[in-house]
Design a protein around this motif. Structure first.
Motif, PDB file in Angstrom:
ATOM      1  N   GLN A  44       8.839  25.385  -1.481  1.00  0.00           N
ATOM      2  CA  GLN A  44       9.955  26.291  -1.193  1.00  0.00           C
ATOM      3  C   GLN A  44       9.538  27.447  -0.283  1.00  0.00           C
ATOM      4  N   GLU A  45       8.224  27.529   0.010  1.00  0.00           N
ATOM      5  CA  GLU A  45       7.644  28.526   0.902  1.00  0.00           C
ATOM      6  C   GLU A  45       7.790  29.965   0.422  1.00  0.00           C
ATOM      7  N   SER A  67       3.159  31.063   4.945  1.00  0.00           N
ATOM      8  CA  SER A  67       1.698  30.943   4.829  1.00  0.00           C
ATOM      9  C   SER A  67       1.018  32.289   4.587  1.00  0.00           C
ATOM     10  N   ALA A  68       1.790  33.367   4.477  1.00  0.00           N
ATOM     11  CA  ALA A  68       1.238  34.701   4.228  1.00  0.00           C
ATOM     12  C   ALA A  68       1.193  34.968   2.731  1.00  0.00           C
ATOM     13  N   GLY A  92       1.088  42.371   9.846  1.00  0.00           N
ATOM     14  CA  GLY A  92       1.509  42.533   8.462  1.00  0.00           C
ATOM     15  C   GLY A  92       2.511  41.448   8.108  1.00  0.00           C
ATOM     16  N   ALA A  93       2.859  41.376   6.839  1.00  0.00           N
ATOM     17  CA  ALA A  93       3.807  40.355   6.393  1.00  0.00           C
ATOM     18  C   ALA A  93       4.549  40.839   5.161  1.00  0.00           C
ATOM     19  N   GLU A  94       5.687  40.240   4.943  1.00  0.00           N
ATOM     20  CA  GLU A  94       6.485  40.502   3.761  1.00  0.00           C
ATOM     21  C   GLU A  94       6.281  39.335   2.807  1.00  0.00           C
ATOM     22  N   VAL A  95       5.787  39.624   1.604  1.00  0.00           N
ATOM     23  CA  VAL A  95       5.569  38.573   0.606  1.00  0.00           C
ATOM     24  C   VAL A  95       6.263  38.946  -0.691  1.00  0.00           C
ATOM     25  N   LEU A  96       6.476  37.962  -1.507  1.00  0.00           N
ATOM     26  CA  LEU A  96       7.166  38.157  -2.771  1.00  0.00           C
ATOM     27  C   LEU A  96       6.240  38.792  -3.811  1.00  0.00           C
ATOM     28  N   VAL A  97       6.723  39.862  -4.460  1.00  0.00           N
ATOM     29  CA  VAL A  97       6.037  40.491  -5.586  1.00  0.00           C
ATOM     30  C   VAL A  97       7.080  40.598  -6.690  1.00  0.00           C
ATOM     31  N   LEU A 112      -2.356  31.496   2.952  1.00  0.00           N
ATOM     32  CA  LEU A 112      -2.068  30.936   1.635  1.00  0.00           C
ATOM     33  C   LEU A 112      -3.182  30.026   1.133  1.00  0.00           C
ATOM     34  N   GLU A 113      -3.788  29.268   2.009  1.00  0.00           N
ATOM     35  CA  GLU A 113      -4.900  28.394   1.590  1.00  0.00           C
ATOM     36  C   GLU A 113      -6.046  29.222   1.017  1.00  0.00           C
ATOM     37  N   ARG A 114      -6.398  30.290   1.690  1.00  0.00           N
ATOM     38  CA  ARG A 114      -7.467  31.182   1.221  1.00  0.00           C
ATOM     39  C   ARG A 114      -7.086  31.818  -0.111  1.00  0.00           C
TER      40      ARG A 114
END
Length: 137
Positions: A44-45, A67-68, A92-97, A112-114
């Motif tokens: 769902q990314e 991928s962030a 920078g990036a916006e990610v879910l918290v 995301l892999e890391r």
């Protein structure tokens, strides 16, 4: 991106529901369920998960969009850290918290892999410290 079942390391986890898209704080157990949930959210990314061992702390969180990803570490009720990106992301990036998208600077945005490798290491050992440089919030 497979985390093998590790004898002797018990984990508890909670995560975003793939159905509602909202964080469900009810803890689950077992590595297989964690992997399955992560893979559903990855498809769902977007997602957020929290993982801990058999003690209340430390807690490792992974929030991501596309991928962030960003990794938080809580070592007790008052101490929180972000894992530094090495090298820093290009932007920078916006990610879910939890349930909300949050903007982070490039110096803490991981691929995301890391980020999943960090979760994998934590699940295997219960020790988050080897992941890299932790920056206190």
């Amino acid at each position: 991106m497979v985390v093998e079942e590790v004898a002797g390391v018990d984990i508890a986890w909670s995560a975003t529901s793939p159905l509602s898209g909202r964080f469900v704080p009810m803890e689950q157990s077992g590595v297989a369920g964690l992997i399955e949930r992560f893979e559903e959210l990855r498809t769902q990314e977007r997602g957020y998960l929290e993982v801990r061992g058999d003690a209340a702390f430390p807690v490792l969180t992974l929030g991501f969009t596309g991928s962030a990803a960003v990794i938080h570490l809580m070592t007790d009720e008052e101490a929180a850290f972000l894992l530094a990106a090495e090298p820093p992301a290009g932007a920078g990036a916006e990610v879910l918290v939890l349930d909300d998208p949050v903007e982070f600077t490039a110096d803490v945005v991981l691929d995301l892999e890391r980020a999943w490798q960090v979760v994998d290491g934590f699940v295997r050992t219960g020790v988050p410290g080897r992941a890299g440089e932790w920056r206190e919030l």
